[in-house]
Design a protein around this motif. Structure first.
Motif, PDB file in Angstrom:
ATOM      1  N   PHE A  62     -25.711 -12.372 -14.075  1.00 11.22           N
ATOM      2  CA  PHE A  62     -26.311 -11.471 -14.900  1.00 11.22           C
ATOM      3  C   PHE A  62     -27.081 -10.281 -14.041  1.00 11.22           C
ATOM      4  CE2 PHE A  62     -30.218  -9.558 -17.048  1.00 11.22           C
ATOM      5  CZ  PHE A  62     -29.369  -8.895 -18.342  1.00 11.22           C
TER       6      PHE A  62
ATOM      7  N   CYS B 292     -25.656 -18.427 -13.676  1.00 10.31           N
ATOM      8  CA  CYS B 292     -25.553 -17.139 -14.767  1.00 10.31           C
ATOM      9  C   CYS B 292     -26.706 -16.067 -14.450  1.00 10.31           C
ATOM     10  CB  CYS B 292     -25.695 -17.764 -16.030  1.00 10.31           C
ATOM     11  SG  CYS B 292     -24.340 -18.916 -16.332  1.00 10.31           S
ATOM     12  N   ARG B 293     -27.797 -16.638 -13.744  1.00 10.35           N
ATOM     13  CA  ARG B 293     -28.600 -15.850 -13.613  1.00 10.35           C
ATOM     14  C   ARG B 293     -28.260 -14.729 -12.584  1.00 10.35           C
ATOM     15  NH1 ARG B 293     -34.779 -17.487 -12.721  1.00 10.35           N
ATOM     16  NH2 ARG B 293     -34.686 -17.384 -14.892  1.00 10.35           N
TER      17      ARG B 293
ATOM     18  N   SER C 251     -32.533 -15.595 -27.246  1.00 10.98           N
ATOM     19  CA  SER C 251     -31.279 -16.657 -26.853  1.00 10.98           C
ATOM     20  C   SER C 251     -31.174 -16.714 -25.585  1.00 10.98           C
ATOM     21  CB  SER C 251     -30.415 -16.728 -27.781  1.00 10.98           C
ATOM     22  OG  SER C 251     -29.603 -17.538 -27.462  1.00 10.98           O
ATOM     23  N   LEU C 252     -30.671 -15.446 -25.140  1.00 11.27           N
ATOM     24  CA  LEU C 252     -30.462 -15.427 -23.594  1.00 11.27           C
ATOM     25  C   LEU C 252     -31.498 -15.943 -22.630  1.00 11.27           C
ATOM     26  CD1 LEU C 252     -28.069 -14.465 -21.747  1.00 11.27           C
ATOM     27  CD2 LEU C 252     -29.199 -12.264 -21.998  1.00 11.27           C
TER      28      LEU C 252
ATOM     29  N   SER D 174     -31.672 -19.605 -22.674  1.00 12.16           N
ATOM     30  CA  SER D 174     -30.727 -20.115 -21.773  1.00 12.16           C
ATOM     31  C   SER D 174     -30.941 -20.232 -20.322  1.00 12.16           C
ATOM     32  CB  SER D 174     -29.262 -19.554 -21.991  1.00 12.16           C
ATOM     33  OG  SER D 174     -29.030 -18.364 -21.505  1.00 12.16           O
ATOM     34  N   PHE D 175     -31.461 -19.068 -19.777  1.00 17.72           N
ATOM     35  CA  PHE D 175     -31.713 -18.860 -18.375  1.00 17.72           C
ATOM     36  C   PHE D 175     -32.940 -19.958 -18.072  1.00 17.72           C
ATOM     37  CE2 PHE D 175     -30.452 -14.156 -18.338  1.00 17.72           C
ATOM     38  CZ  PHE D 175     -29.006 -14.503 -17.800  1.00 17.72           C
TER      39      PHE D 175
ATOM     40  N   TRP E 125     -20.188 -13.491 -18.265  1.00 21.78           N
ATOM     41  CA  TRP E 125     -19.653 -14.208 -19.536  1.00 21.78           C
ATOM     42  C   TRP E 125     -18.906 -15.549 -19.201  1.00 21.78           C
ATOM     43  CZ3 TRP E 125     -22.751 -13.620 -23.280  1.00 21.78           C
ATOM     44  CH2 TRP E 125     -23.264 -12.334 -23.492  1.00 21.78           C
TER      45      TRP E 125
ATOM     46  N   MET F 123     -21.305 -17.912 -18.673  1.00 22.05           N
ATOM     47  CA  MET F 123     -21.827 -18.624 -19.972  1.00 22.05           C
ATOM     48  C   MET F 123     -21.173 -19.143 -20.713  1.00 22.05           C
ATOM     49  SD  MET F 123     -24.965 -17.223 -19.898  1.00 22.05           S
ATOM     50  CE  MET F 123     -25.874 -17.412 -21.550  1.00 22.05           C
TER      51      MET F 123
ATOM     52  N   ASP G 214     -31.013 -12.215 -30.100  1.00 21.38           N
ATOM     53  CA  ASP G 214     -29.985 -12.582 -28.966  1.00 21.38           C
ATOM     54  C   ASP G 214     -30.280 -12.431 -27.757  1.00 21.38           C
ATOM     55  OD1 ASP G 214     -27.808 -12.869 -30.912  1.00 21.38           O
ATOM     56  OD2 ASP G 214     -27.040 -10.702 -30.705  1.00 21.38           O
ATOM     57  N   LEU G 215     -31.372 -11.608 -27.520  1.00 15.37           N
ATOM     58  CA  LEU G 215     -32.096 -11.566 -26.073  1.00 15.37           C
ATOM     59  C   LEU G 215     -32.956 -12.830 -25.761  1.00 15.37           C
ATOM     60  CD1 LEU G 215     -32.742 -10.258 -23.506  1.00 15.37           C
ATOM     61  CD2 LEU G 215     -34.771  -9.011 -24.750  1.00 15.37           C
TER      62      LEU G 215
END
Length: 184
Positions: A81, A77-78, A17-18, A21-22, A114, A117, A14-15
């Motif tokens: 976060f 999104c960055r 994948s995140l 995306s960034f 979120w 995202m 999951d990390l």
């Protein structure tokens, strides 16, 4: 047959994948040339300098004076976060105590992340309107919600010689200390 992933392996996936995306978000912002709404091209330097001057207002909103132009149509999104992560940190919590006099939750920051995202999978036009509406709702909330100014009280009298007195030489009465003599 593939074996099911352990909890740690799933978290690592999951990390990754995140992070991917960034990386794709950063790559999508790098464009060799930008175009105006009228179809003419801008040089990369001019397009970048316009975005740097005010990152919340895109090139299409430069001449727009409608109320919608007050709210950005893009969201990083960055940044969302980073804001949520900072809120969870020791420094972020210290700021909350200083500004509001209490520890406050970071759920709003995580909700913003979120939300960002979720908008990534939307068509550009719908994404822009969703983001504008999100910022519009946040603007209304901050105008009616608590403020850092709620902690401080307005002083009505001037404090005279606040630092000219030596507290070691003052009596308890002058310092405002009340002692209970019955305990002796």
């Amino acid at each position: 047959p593939t074996k099911p992933l352990s909890r740690d392996e799933q978290a690592d996936a999951d990390l990754q994948s995140l992070i991917a995306s960034f990386s794709s978000e950063v790559a999508s912002h790098v464009q060799p040339r930008a175009s105006r709404t009228d179809g003419s091209d801008l040089s990369p330097a001019h397009a970048h300098s316009h975005e740097t001057a005010n990152p919340d207002i895109g090139p299409t909103a430069a001449g727009d004076i409608s109320p919608d132009s007050l709210f950005p149509s893009e969201m990083s999104c960055r940044q969302a976060f980073d804001s949520a992560f900072y809120c969870q940190s020791l420094g972020g919590q210290f700021n909350q105590i200083y500004r509001f006099g209490e520890l406050r939750g970071c759920s709003e920051h995580w909700s913003n992340f979120w939300f960002c995202m979720r908008t990534k999978s939307q068509p550009e036009e719908k994404k822009a309107s969703m983001i504008r509406e999100h910022y519009r709702q946040r603007h209304v909330k901050y105008k009616v919600g608590p403020s850092s100014e709620d902690v401080w009280q307005l002083r009505t009298e001037l404090v005279e010689d606040a630092f000219n007195k030596d507290p070691d030489l003052l009596s308890d009465e002058a310092l405002g200390i009340v002692r209970d003599d019955s305990a002796r």
